[in-house]
Structures are given as C-alpha cells and as structure tokens.
Design a protein around this motif. Structure first.
Motif, short mmCIF file in Angstrom:
data_model
loop_
_atom_site.label_atom_id
_atom_site.label_comp_id
_atom_site.label_asym_id
_atom_site.label_seq_id
_atom_site.Cartn_x
_atom_site.Cartn_y
_atom_site.Cartn_z
N LEU A 190 0.86 -1.18 0.00
CA LEU A 190 0.00 0.00 0.00
C LEU A 190 0.90 1.23 0.00
O LEU A 190 1.93 1.27 0.68
CB LEU A 190 -0.90 0.02 1.24
CG LEU A 190 -1.90 -1.11 1.40
CD1 LEU A 190 -2.71 -0.90 2.68
CD2 LEU A 190 -2.81 -1.26 0.19
N SER A 191 0.48 2.25 -0.74
CA SER A 191 1.26 3.49 -0.84
C SER A 191 0.60 4.61 -0.06
O SER A 191 -0.60 4.86 -0.20
CB SER A 191 1.40 3.91 -2.31
OG SER A 191 1.66 5.29 -2.41
N THR A 192 1.42 5.31 0.74
CA THR A 192 0.98 6.56 1.39
C THR A 192 1.90 7.70 0.98
O THR A 192 2.22 8.58 1.78
CB THR A 192 0.96 6.43 2.92
OG1 THR A 192 2.30 6.11 3.38
CG2 THR A 192 -0.01 5.38 3.39
N HIS A 193 2.34 7.70 -0.28
CA HIS A 193 3.25 8.75 -0.73
C HIS A 193 2.72 10.15 -0.42
O HIS A 193 3.45 10.99 0.14
CB HIS A 193 3.49 8.63 -2.24
CG HIS A 193 4.43 7.55 -2.64
ND1 HIS A 193 4.02 6.25 -2.84
CD2 HIS A 193 5.76 7.58 -2.90
CE1 HIS A 193 5.05 5.52 -3.21
NE2 HIS A 193 6.13 6.30 -3.26
N LEU A 194 1.48 10.41 -0.78
CA LEU A 194 0.96 11.77 -0.64
C LEU A 194 0.67 12.12 0.81
O LEU A 194 0.94 13.24 1.26
CB LEU A 194 -0.30 11.94 -1.49
CG LEU A 194 -0.08 11.75 -2.99
CD1 LEU A 194 -1.36 11.99 -3.76
CD2 LEU A 194 1.04 12.66 -3.50
N GLN A 195 0.17 11.15 1.58
CA GLN A 195 -0.04 11.42 3.01
C GLN A 195 1.30 11.58 3.73
O GLN A 195 1.45 12.45 4.59
CB GLN A 195 -0.85 10.30 3.65
CG GLN A 195 -2.24 10.11 3.05
CD GLN A 195 -2.28 8.96 2.05
OE1 GLN A 195 -1.41 8.84 1.19
NE2 GLN A 195 -3.28 8.11 2.18
N GLY A 196 2.29 10.76 3.38
CA GLY A 196 3.61 10.90 3.97
C GLY A 196 4.22 12.25 3.67
O GLY A 196 4.89 12.86 4.51
N GLN A 197 3.97 12.74 2.45
CA GLN A 197 4.45 14.07 2.08
C GLN A 197 3.93 15.12 3.04
O GLN A 197 4.63 16.07 3.40
CB GLN A 197 3.98 14.40 0.66
CG GLN A 197 4.40 15.75 0.15
CD GLN A 197 5.88 15.80 -0.20
OE1 GLN A 197 6.31 15.12 -1.13
NE2 GLN A 197 6.65 16.57 0.52
N LEU A 198 2.70 14.95 3.51
CA LEU A 198 2.06 15.95 4.37
C LEU A 198 2.44 15.80 5.84
O LEU A 198 2.05 16.63 6.65
CB LEU A 198 0.55 15.88 4.20
CG LEU A 198 0.02 16.13 2.79
CD1 LEU A 198 -1.51 16.19 2.79
CD2 LEU A 198 0.59 17.40 2.18
N VAL A 199 3.19 14.77 6.17
CA VAL A 199 3.70 14.65 7.54
C VAL A 199 4.69 15.78 7.83
O VAL A 199 4.80 16.26 8.96
CB VAL A 199 4.35 13.27 7.76
CG1 VAL A 199 5.12 13.22 9.09
CG2 VAL A 199 3.29 12.18 7.74
N ALA A 200 5.41 16.23 6.80
CA ALA A 200 6.41 17.28 6.98
C ALA A 200 6.40 18.20 5.77
O ALA A 200 6.87 17.82 4.69
CB ALA A 200 7.80 16.67 7.17
N VAL A 201 5.86 19.38 5.94
CA VAL A 201 5.74 20.34 4.84
C VAL A 201 6.38 21.66 5.25
O VAL A 201 5.99 22.27 6.25
CB VAL A 201 4.26 20.58 4.45
CG1 VAL A 201 4.16 21.64 3.35
CG2 VAL A 201 3.61 19.29 4.01
N ASN A 202 7.37 22.11 4.49
CA ASN A 202 7.90 23.44 4.69
C ASN A 202 6.83 24.47 4.31
O ASN A 202 6.13 24.28 3.32
CB ASN A 202 9.15 23.64 3.82
CG ASN A 202 9.83 24.96 4.07
OD1 ASN A 202 9.33 26.02 3.68
ND2 ASN A 202 11.00 24.91 4.70
#
Length: 241
Positions: A79-91
């Motif tokens: 399962l992919s959480t690429h986009l949710q993982g991206q939002l764990v840390a956003v400048n």
C-alpha cells in the motif's frame, strides 16, 4: 544464489481516472494483468481504488480487496501513502502546493493537515497488517529541501535541525508500524528531504536507526540526479525493501 526479485509489478496511482478501465480496482487490475504484470502497488488516497478508512476497520473489506486482485491474477505488493507521507512534513514554502493533497477541511491549516496525514499513514499500517503485507511505501516529506542550494547562506545548523524535526515526526509513526509488523520503504526522490544516500543516512540517524525506515528503490530519479544507481544498491542493499 536464487534471486529474491519478484514481479513485474506496477504502481497504479498515475493511471487512475474516471474512464474505464482505470476507474475501479476490479477493472484496473484486469488491465494490469493483461499487460503481463504480476503485482500491484495500491495508492491509498484515491477511493476509486481503495478505501483506507474502511480497510483499517474491516477484515471483510480487506478480504474483498485481496479477492479482487487474486481474481485478476495479481498480488498486492504494497500500500502506498506517498501523498499522506508528504504531508507529515511540509515546509511553509510548499503549503499552497501540498494543500492540494489534503481534504478540504484541512486546507490552509498546517497543524490539522499534518495530524490528518499522520492518522492516514498509521491507518495504512493497520490495513497492511490486515492484508498480510509486511512493507508499505511512502515519502518522508520536506522541511529542508527549499534550502538545497546554499545561497543565501543558511543559518547555522538549519539543515541539522530540520532533519532532527523530521526524525521527531516519523519516529512515533515508525514505532507504530513496528507494532503492526510492517516496514516503510521510503521513496528517495527530489523534492523530499531524503533524495540521495547521504540524506537517507541523515534521516535514519534522526529516527534512532529505526529498523522500519527502509528504502523503496526507484532508480529513475537517481538517473535525473546523475547518481550511480548500481553503486547505490551495493551501499544500501540491506535497507532496500
């Protein structure tokens, strides 16, 4: 020595659209199988293919998802959480761009968006366990990447503190994955704080050398960065999941 490589498999996210056969898991898996693929990596943000909230709660739904893939002759690889993982840390510089990946109620609210993302990534650990998967895939997010080029001069220890914060955010998530018997293979990718071997090592160190912080190996980005993608395997083969 027998090969451990399986496949070929395909990541479905970039093909999903409203038109058939790309509009449902049943039809897209039959399409993929018809092209000779043996596995699929399923994105968890697009409910046309997969309902993450339901998967985290329902064994019956997970069995249905497995059955759809099995009927098409395919295995679920991750399962992919690429986009949710991206939002764990956003400048903050990326807030307008990455708000596009968040639900409407989280837009223009970075704290709420991050809390939602962490919850999503954790639910993927539960769903992965229910599906019998030992690995998932994700992005680390990016706090330091806007400062990749060292001009203007960075404040002292800016990058080190960014990676420390990245570790603080991901360590509890990785612990949660460990509790569910699942690893995360992070895709090393430009735009993420983890974009090569050196930054991957910094990230792993910031997580306390966490056993669940592994690598989703994608050499296409290495080529764009003029990196030696074969030497990378020699260096990090024990961390490639």
């Amino acid at each position: 020595m027998p090969s451990q490589i399986k496949g070929p498999a395909i990541f479905l996210a970039q093909f999903v659209r409203d038109a058939a056969p790309f509009s449902s898991l049943q039809s897209i898996t039959k399409w993929a199988a018809g092209l000779g693929y043996q596995g699929v990596q399923i994105p968890t943000l697009d409910q046309r293919l997969f309902n993450l909230e339901l998967a985290a709660e329902s064994d019956v739904y997970c069995d249905e998802v497995k059955g759809i893939c099995t009927d098409s002759g395919l295995a679920i690889t991750e399962l992919s959480t690429h986009l949710q993982g991206q939002l764990v840390a956003v400048n903050p510089a990326y807030d307008p761009a990455f708000d596009a990946f968040a639900p409407n109620e989280c837009k223009k609210n970075p704290e709420k968006r991050q809390a939602w993302a962490v919850d999503q990534v954790k639910k993927a650990a539960i769903a992965s366990e229910k599906l019998g998967l030992s690995t998932s895939v994700s992005f680390t997010g990016s706090l330091a990447f806007p400062y990749l080029y060292p001009w203007p001069q960075r404040p002292e220890r800016l990058i080190e503190e960014a990676f420390s914060e990245l570790g603080r955010r991901w360590r509890p998530i990785l612990d949660y994955y460990n509790d569910h018997g699942v690893d995360i293979g992070f895709e090393i990718h430009p735009g993420e704080d983890v974009f090569d071997g050196a930054t991957y090592e910094m990230f792993v160190s910031a997580t306390g050398d966490h056993d669940c912080a592994l690598i989703n190996y994608d050499p296409s980005h290495f080529l764009l960065q003029q990196m030696d993608y074969l030497a990378f395997i020699d260096l990090y083969h024990d961390r490639i999941s």
